[in-house]
Design an enzyme around this catalytic site. Structure first.
Site, mmCIF file in Angstrom:
data_model
loop_
_atom_site.group_PDB
_atom_site.id
_atom_site.type_symbol
_atom_site.label_atom_id
_atom_site.label_comp_id
_atom_site.label_asym_id
_atom_site.label_seq_id
_atom_site.Cartn_x
_atom_site.Cartn_y
_atom_site.Cartn_z
ATOM 1 N N LYS A 87 0.841 -1.207 0.000
ATOM 2 C CA LYS A 87 0.000 0.000 0.000
ATOM 3 C C LYS A 87 0.872 1.251 0.000
ATOM 4 O O LYS A 87 0.542 2.236 -0.660
ATOM 5 C CB LYS A 87 -0.941 0.008 1.203
ATOM 6 C CG LYS A 87 -2.065 -1.010 1.052
ATOM 7 C CD LYS A 87 -3.148 -0.831 2.106
ATOM 8 C CE LYS A 87 -4.213 -1.896 1.927
ATOM 9 N NZ LYS A 87 -5.077 -2.059 3.093
ATOM 10 N N LYS A 146 -4.028 -9.958 -6.767
ATOM 11 C CA LYS A 146 -5.268 -10.431 -6.142
ATOM 12 C C LYS A 146 -6.417 -9.470 -6.479
ATOM 13 O O LYS A 146 -6.185 -8.269 -6.700
ATOM 14 C CB LYS A 146 -5.096 -10.599 -4.637
ATOM 15 C CG LYS A 146 -4.998 -9.333 -3.894
ATOM 16 C CD LYS A 146 -4.997 -9.503 -2.391
ATOM 17 C CE LYS A 146 -4.910 -8.096 -1.837
ATOM 18 N NZ LYS A 146 -4.767 -7.880 -0.491
ATOM 19 N N LYS A 192 -10.582 -4.183 -4.068
ATOM 20 C CA LYS A 192 -11.508 -3.086 -4.307
ATOM 21 C C LYS A 192 -10.778 -1.764 -4.448
ATOM 22 O O LYS A 192 -11.327 -0.810 -4.923
ATOM 23 C CB LYS A 192 -12.560 -3.017 -3.204
ATOM 24 C CG LYS A 192 -12.027 -2.970 -1.802
ATOM 25 C CD LYS A 192 -13.113 -3.261 -0.768
ATOM 26 C CE LYS A 192 -12.484 -3.633 0.560
ATOM 27 N NZ LYS A 192 -13.406 -4.134 1.535
HETATM 28 P P1 TYM Z 1 -10.381 -6.321 3.806
HETATM 29 O O1 TYM Z 1 -11.459 -5.338 4.085
HETATM 30 O O2 TYM Z 1 -9.339 -5.950 2.785
HETATM 31 O O3 TYM Z 1 -11.001 -7.703 3.342
HETATM 32 C C1 TYM Z 1 -12.033 -8.368 4.077
HETATM 33 C C2 TYM Z 1 -11.830 -9.871 3.968
HETATM 34 O O4 TYM Z 1 -11.813 -10.284 2.602
HETATM 35 C C3 TYM Z 1 -10.639 -11.063 2.343
HETATM 36 N N1 TYM Z 1 -10.182 -10.801 0.963
HETATM 37 C C4 TYM Z 1 -9.985 -11.763 0.046
HETATM 38 N N2 TYM Z 1 -10.124 -13.096 0.089
HETATM 39 C C5 TYM Z 1 -9.859 -13.791 -1.041
HETATM 40 N N3 TYM Z 1 -9.440 -13.205 -2.210
HETATM 41 C C6 TYM Z 1 -9.276 -11.867 -2.294
HETATM 42 N N4 TYM Z 1 -8.883 -11.301 -3.437
HETATM 43 C C7 TYM Z 1 -9.552 -11.076 -1.125
HETATM 44 N N5 TYM Z 1 -9.498 -9.744 -0.870
HETATM 45 C C8 TYM Z 1 -9.892 -9.600 0.418
HETATM 46 C C9 TYM Z 1 -9.620 -10.568 3.349
HETATM 47 O O5 TYM Z 1 -8.613 -11.528 3.574
HETATM 48 C C10 TYM Z 1 -10.488 -10.326 4.578
HETATM 49 O O6 TYM Z 1 -10.665 -11.507 5.308
HETATM 50 N N6 TYM Z 1 -7.280 -5.755 7.682
HETATM 51 C C11 TYM Z 1 -8.542 -6.345 7.261
HETATM 52 C C12 TYM Z 1 -9.747 -5.911 8.076
HETATM 53 C C13 TYM Z 1 -9.631 -6.153 9.543
HETATM 54 C C14 TYM Z 1 -9.695 -7.412 10.198
HETATM 55 C C15 TYM Z 1 -9.602 -7.112 11.585
HETATM 56 C C16 TYM Z 1 -9.829 -8.723 9.744
HETATM 57 C C17 TYM Z 1 -9.493 -5.196 10.499
HETATM 58 N N7 TYM Z 1 -9.466 -5.766 11.732
HETATM 59 C C18 TYM Z 1 -9.610 -8.142 12.520
HETATM 60 C C19 TYM Z 1 -9.842 -9.740 10.705
HETATM 61 C C20 TYM Z 1 -9.743 -9.450 12.076
HETATM 62 C C21 TYM Z 1 -8.814 -5.928 5.831
HETATM 63 O O7 TYM Z 1 -8.372 -4.900 5.378
HETATM 64 O O8 TYM Z 1 -9.675 -6.761 5.160
#
Ligand code: TYM
Length: 332
Positions: A111, A192, A195
């Site tokens: 990022k 990957k 969004k």
């Molecule tokens: P975020 O918002 O980017 O994504 C949410 C969830 O979607 C999964 N994900 C994917 N899985 C498969 N293929 C993909 N291309 C893909 N893109 C996203 C992510 O692995 C995630 O599970 N840091 C985290 C949010 C967060 C969080 C937490 C998660 C904040 N606090 C505590 C777990 C526990 C994030 O940015 O996810």
């Protein structure tokens, strides 16, 4: 009963990767676990989104989670900033994690490379994520593969804190699905699906069925015509196989055995994805017409979350030597 926690950023345009890598499993956990799910708006602030958009995306994300099967009666569903304990415990996590550990986070490096302004919050992001998880005495964290490193760091932070100050936190484990954990971009299958990168290769959950079908039809494959699961040599075809496998509950290898041409594989993958998305799109259309009801459900979720979060924060503060908080003086 094991406690499950996970979170998602309200950045708008939730996509197929979010659904297959995370949300579907979140919904499945509700029946036999105590599930806590959070729209992490404080995490979104790391990239300074437009305030009106952030508000809109936060409510939309909550409505989408409910549409994807998260039942606010059975789970605790809330918005991160409604429970002040997250930001408060995050400071203690920042004082427990090492600078070098944060610097090794690949998500930060990716990022930061793509941003003109890199906030300190983007750097300390995993400390806030650890606070999210540890506040709820979490046993299991269902996430996609890209969160593996953050959850491992959260474990290290919990263990270090417990070692310094005595037993305070439950040490959580990640749960990463066998298929769908890393859905790739349909146009650039070595990246990957995401969004934050605008691409014709991202399938949004709320996109119309015809647009989804078109995106799969135009998905990048390769100049051979052999259907084989080999993510290194054939990333595009393997991504389609992984998506179809995940959507239909099979393995990519088993799916590969059923096709000899790319055209039918693309068409069947689009159909399988649209059957998953159809009920979500329909429920979303109903829910999003009543944002006041979504806000009411989130407020009730925040109330439930606060009870556990406050007890854990107090335990961490006491164990670390902070004085008990004096009661508020009565207002004159
Ligand atoms: P975020 O918002 O980017 O994504 C949410 C969830 O979607 C999964 N994900 C994917 N899985 C498969 N293929 C993909 N291309 C893909 N893109 C996203 C992510 O692995 C995630 O599970 N840091 C985290 C949010 C967060 C969080 C937490 C998660 C904040 N606090 C505590 C777990 C526990 C994030 O940015 O996810």
């Amino acid at each position: 009963m094991a406690r499950v926690f996970s979170g998602i950023q309200p950045s708008g345009g939730m996509h197929l990767g979010n659904l297959l890598g995370a949300l579907r499993n979140w919904a499945a956990y509700q029946s036999e676990h105590e599930a806590v799910y959070c729209v992490v708006d404080l995490h979104a602030l790391t990239t300074a989104p437009d305030p009106a958009e952030l508000r809109e995306h936060t409510l939309a994300a909550a409505a989408l989670l409910m549409s994807a099967g998260i039942d606010p009666e059975r789970s605790t569903l809330f918005v991160q900033s409604s429970v002040g304990e997250h930001a408060e415990l995050a400071w203690m996590m920042e004082c427990t994690v090492g600078f070098g550990e944060l610097r090794r986070m690949t998500q930060f490096k990716d990022k930061a490379d793509r941003s003109d302004f890199v906030s300190a919050g983007l750097f300390t992001y995993p400390a806030l994520q650890a606070a999210d998880i540890l506040l709820y005495d979490t046993d299991l964290v269902p996430v996609g593969d890209d969160q593996r490193q953050h959850i491992e760091l959260c474990r290290d932070i919990a263990e270090r804190f417990n070692h310094r100050y005595g037993d305070t936190f439950t040490v959580p484990a990640h749960v990463i699905p066998e298929t769908g954990a890393r859905v790739m971009d349909l146009q650039n299958p070595t990246d990957k699906m995401s969004k934050s990168l605008e691409s014709a290769g991202t399938v949004a959950i709320l996109e119309e069925a015809a647009a989804v079908a078109r995106k799969f039809k135009r998905a990048v494959t390769d100049s051979e015509n052999e259907v084989r699961y080999d993510p290194v040599a054939k990333p595009g075809v393997s991504n389609l196989l992984g998506i179809l496998a995940s959507a239909s509950g099979r393995t990519p290898q088993a799916v590969a055995g059923e096709y000899t041409q790319y055209g039918p594989l693309k068409a069947d993958t689009a159909d399988a994805v649209n059957s998953l998305l159809d009920p979500i799109r329909n429920r979303y259309a109903e829910l999003s017409s009543d944002p006041a009801e979504v806000a009411r459900l989130l407020a009730a979720g925040a109330d439930k979350a606060r009870t556990t979060a406050a007890a854990t924060l107090k335990r961490a503060q006491t164990n670390a030597g902070l004085l008990p908080r004096p009661p508020l003086a009565p207002s004159s």
